[in-house]
Design a protein around this motif. Structure first.
Motif, PDB file in Angstrom:
ATOM      1  N   LEU A   1      13.748 -10.378  -3.920  1.00 30.73           N
ATOM      2  CA  LEU A   1      13.006 -11.151  -4.915  1.00 30.73           C
ATOM      3  C   LEU A   1      13.039 -10.470  -6.281  1.00 30.73           C
ATOM      4  CD1 LEU A   1      11.080 -13.521  -5.556  1.00 30.73           C
ATOM      5  CD2 LEU A   1       9.186 -12.044  -4.848  1.00 30.73           C
ATOM      6  N   VAL A   2      12.790  -9.172  -6.293  1.00 26.65           N
ATOM      7  CA  VAL A   2      12.772  -8.425  -7.562  1.00 26.65           C
ATOM      8  C   VAL A   2      14.153  -8.440  -8.212  1.00 26.65           C
ATOM      9  CG1 VAL A   2      12.555  -6.105  -8.541  1.00 26.65           C
ATOM     10  CG2 VAL A   2      10.790  -6.971  -6.995  1.00 26.65           C
TER      11      VAL A   2
ATOM     12  N   LEU B   1       6.962  -7.658 -12.531  1.00 32.96           N
ATOM     13  CA  LEU B   1       5.931  -6.969 -11.756  1.00 32.96           C
ATOM     14  C   LEU B   1       4.994  -7.982 -11.103  1.00 32.96           C
ATOM     15  CD1 LEU B   1       4.546  -4.389 -10.848  1.00 32.96           C
ATOM     16  CD2 LEU B   1       3.331  -4.337 -13.042  1.00 32.96           C
ATOM     17  N   ALA B   2       4.595  -8.999 -11.862  1.00 34.83           N
ATOM     18  CA  ALA B   2       3.709 -10.030 -11.302  1.00 34.83           C
ATOM     19  C   ALA B   2       4.388 -10.762 -10.154  1.00 34.83           C
ATOM     20  CB  ALA B   2       3.302 -11.017 -12.390  1.00 34.83           C
TER      21      ALA B   2
ATOM     22  N   LEU C   1       1.820 -10.014  -1.622  1.00 36.60           N
ATOM     23  CA  LEU C   1       0.629 -10.604  -1.017  1.00 36.60           C
ATOM     24  C   LEU C   1       0.977 -11.847  -0.192  1.00 36.60           C
ATOM     25  CD1 LEU C   1      -2.414 -10.565  -0.683  1.00 36.60           C
ATOM     26  CD2 LEU C   1      -2.613 -11.904  -2.788  1.00 36.60           C
ATOM     27  N   ALA C   2       1.796 -12.715  -0.759  1.00 38.08           N
ATOM     28  CA  ALA C   2       2.149 -13.947  -0.042  1.00 38.08           C
ATOM     29  C   ALA C   2       2.899 -13.627   1.243  1.00 38.08           C
ATOM     30  CB  ALA C   2       2.990 -14.846  -0.942  1.00 38.08           C
TER      31      ALA C   2
ATOM     32  N   PRO D   1       9.656  -1.697  -3.527  1.00 38.46           N
ATOM     33  CA  PRO D   1      10.544  -2.165  -4.596  1.00 38.46           C
ATOM     34  C   PRO D   1       9.874  -2.293  -5.966  1.00 38.46           C
ATOM     35  CG  PRO D   1      10.783  -3.524  -2.628  1.00 38.46           C
ATOM     36  CD  PRO D   1       9.590  -2.662  -2.415  1.00 38.46           C
ATOM     37  N   VAL D   2       8.532  -2.441  -6.002  1.00 39.88           N
ATOM     38  CA  VAL D   2       7.873  -2.616  -7.302  1.00 39.88           C
ATOM     39  C   VAL D   2       7.283  -1.317  -7.844  1.00 39.88           C
ATOM     40  CG1 VAL D   2       7.356  -5.028  -6.813  1.00 39.88           C
ATOM     41  CG2 VAL D   2       5.671  -3.278  -6.244  1.00 39.88           C
ATOM     42  N   VAL D   3       7.386  -0.229  -7.088  1.00 40.73           N
ATOM     43  CA  VAL D   3       6.828   1.059  -7.543  1.00 40.73           C
ATOM     44  C   VAL D   3       7.372   1.472  -8.909  1.00 40.73           C
ATOM     45  CG1 VAL D   3       6.857   3.553  -7.078  1.00 40.73           C
ATOM     46  CG2 VAL D   3       6.107   1.962  -5.308  1.00 40.73           C
ATOM     47  N   PRO D   4       8.705   1.413  -9.139  1.00 40.40           N
ATOM     48  CA  PRO D   4       9.199   1.818 -10.473  1.00 40.40           C
ATOM     49  C   PRO D   4       8.579   1.019 -11.612  1.00 40.40           C
ATOM     50  CG  PRO D   4      11.014   1.643  -8.910  1.00 40.40           C
ATOM     51  CD  PRO D   4       9.818   1.060  -8.240  1.00 40.40           C
ATOM     52  N   PHE D   5       8.319  -0.265 -11.382  1.00 42.75           N
ATOM     53  CA  PHE D   5       7.742  -1.108 -12.427  1.00 42.75           C
ATOM     54  C   PHE D   5       6.255  -0.788 -12.630  1.00 42.75           C
ATOM     55  CE2 PHE D   5      11.245  -3.354 -10.429  1.00 42.75           C
ATOM     56  CZ  PHE D   5      12.050  -3.624 -11.527  1.00 42.75           C
TER      57      PHE D   5
END
Length: 361
Positions: free
Chosen positions: A158-159, A173-174, A181-182, A291-295
């Motif tokens: 997705l990212v 990030l959003a 969550l989804a 996957p979102v940690v860097p952001f």
């Protein structure tokens, strides 16, 4: 035979000493595991330790006065011993199973055929012991592994796919957090429904224990009980014999079920629905967060994407190794399989994002 050599070579002595060290270490591992168990499992593990002690004596006899300073076991055996002393879990039994499978005694001219056969049988003994633990944790473990892998792969895809369209870091990030969550909620709910439904199906197929109360009133000549066993796949002769055996047992101390198969561990292998759901939710969320940690730390662009893919790759290799070790198989192929599947899905989504990137300009 090698045992009659007057002056064994240095390579022979090194090999024999290594075998001696490994046998001593493996015997200690089985004793450590036995001390954490009771009943038949304890006796089996102690018997395995005794067998390793017999192998140890073989190498002592070969070495004679050349035993020398005790060698350290191999790194793999030392690591297994550490795990046995501190954990003693099914994970250790799975590692022990793999260690037995790697025995080189069949190709070692100085090991007896009986020793080689022992090691093969030991592998099956440990496999059976580990199978019980695998059955007990299979439901939650399956949910955890699937949840973590789904979180890693789906959110990385997705990212990457959204990033290829050129959106801002804030939007990316959003999107990643929404996907976390989804996906976690969906995985948890799906796992609960799946496990609960499977348990209900098993319960519907399990013999009713209250049926036994009706057995004394059966017409022995008609023997309706035989129909139960015929419906379960027995031929007529087998069903009649089984029904007669059960009816004869009514007046004895044997109060067994109408069918011993009703007491298997099928339900245990499926697992608890709520436990599986919570495990799946938490592990998906943990995997999807990577996957979102860097952001989250303010990185953006190629650096963030590269680090995200790298972190997910390490995590995928880790889950693959765990699955491989617990299953008693080689961990590296499973780890690479996880990695290739994850990266393949992410690459496909990234290419799709590039194709539609112009629409987000």
């Amino acid at each position: 035979m090698s045992a009659q050599r007057v002056t064994p070579s240095r390579s022979d002595l090194r090999r024999w000493r290594q075998h001696l060290a490994d046998e001593r270490a493996e015997a200690a591992i089985y004793r450590d595991l036995a001390h954490r168990r009771d009943g038949a499992d304890r006796d089996i593990l102690l018997a395995l330790a005794d067998a390793e002690a017999r192998h140890e004596q073989h190498w002592l006899d070969l070495l004679g006065t050349h035993v020398g300073t005790p060698r350290r076991p191999t790194l793999r055996t030392r690591a297994l011993g550490f795990l046995a002393r501190h954990f003693g879990s099914v994970f250790v039994l799975a590692l022990a199973q793999r260690a037995e499978a790697r025995s080189t005694y069949e190709s070692d001219a100085d090991a007896t055929p009986r020793m080689a056969a022992d090691e093969r049988v030991h592998e099956e003994v440990v496999r059976a012991l580990a199978a019980r633990g695998r059955s007990r944790l299979s439901g939650a473990f399956r949910a955890a592994v699937f949840g973590a892998n789904d979180g890693l792969v789906s959110n990385l895809a997705l990212v990457l796919g959204v990033s290829a369209t050129g959106v801002s870091t804030h939007t990316l990030l959003a999107t990643g957090m929404a996907g976390l969550l989804a996906g976690a909620l969906s995985m948890g709910a799906g796992e609960y429904v799946s496990v609960r439904s499977q348990r209900e199906l098993l319960e519907a197929s399990t013999p009713n224990p209250h049926t036994r109360a009706a057995l004394p009133q059966l017409d022995v000549d008609a023997n309706e009980l035989a129909l139960v066993y015929r419906a379960r796949g027995m031929n007529e002769a087998e069903a009649d014999a089984k029904a007669d055996e059960v009816l004869r047992a009514l007046g004895s101390a044997d109060t067994g079920s109408i069918d011993d198969a009703a007491h298997d561990d099928s339900h245990e292998a499926v697992g608890n629905a709520l436990t599986a759901a919570v495990s799946s939710f938490c592990c998906f969320a943990a995997g999807a967060l990577i996957p979102v940690v860097p952001f989250l730390f303010g990185l953006h662009g190629t650096a963030a994407i590269g680090l995200s893919a790298g972190l997910v790759g390490v995590a995928l290799l880790g889950t693959g190794v765990v699955v491989g070790l617990l299953s008693g198989g080689p961990p590296l192929p499973r780890a690479l399989r996880q990695l290739l599947i994850g990266y393949g899905a992410s690459a496909a989504t990234y290419l799709l994002g590039l194709m539609f990137g112009g629409g987000f300009g």
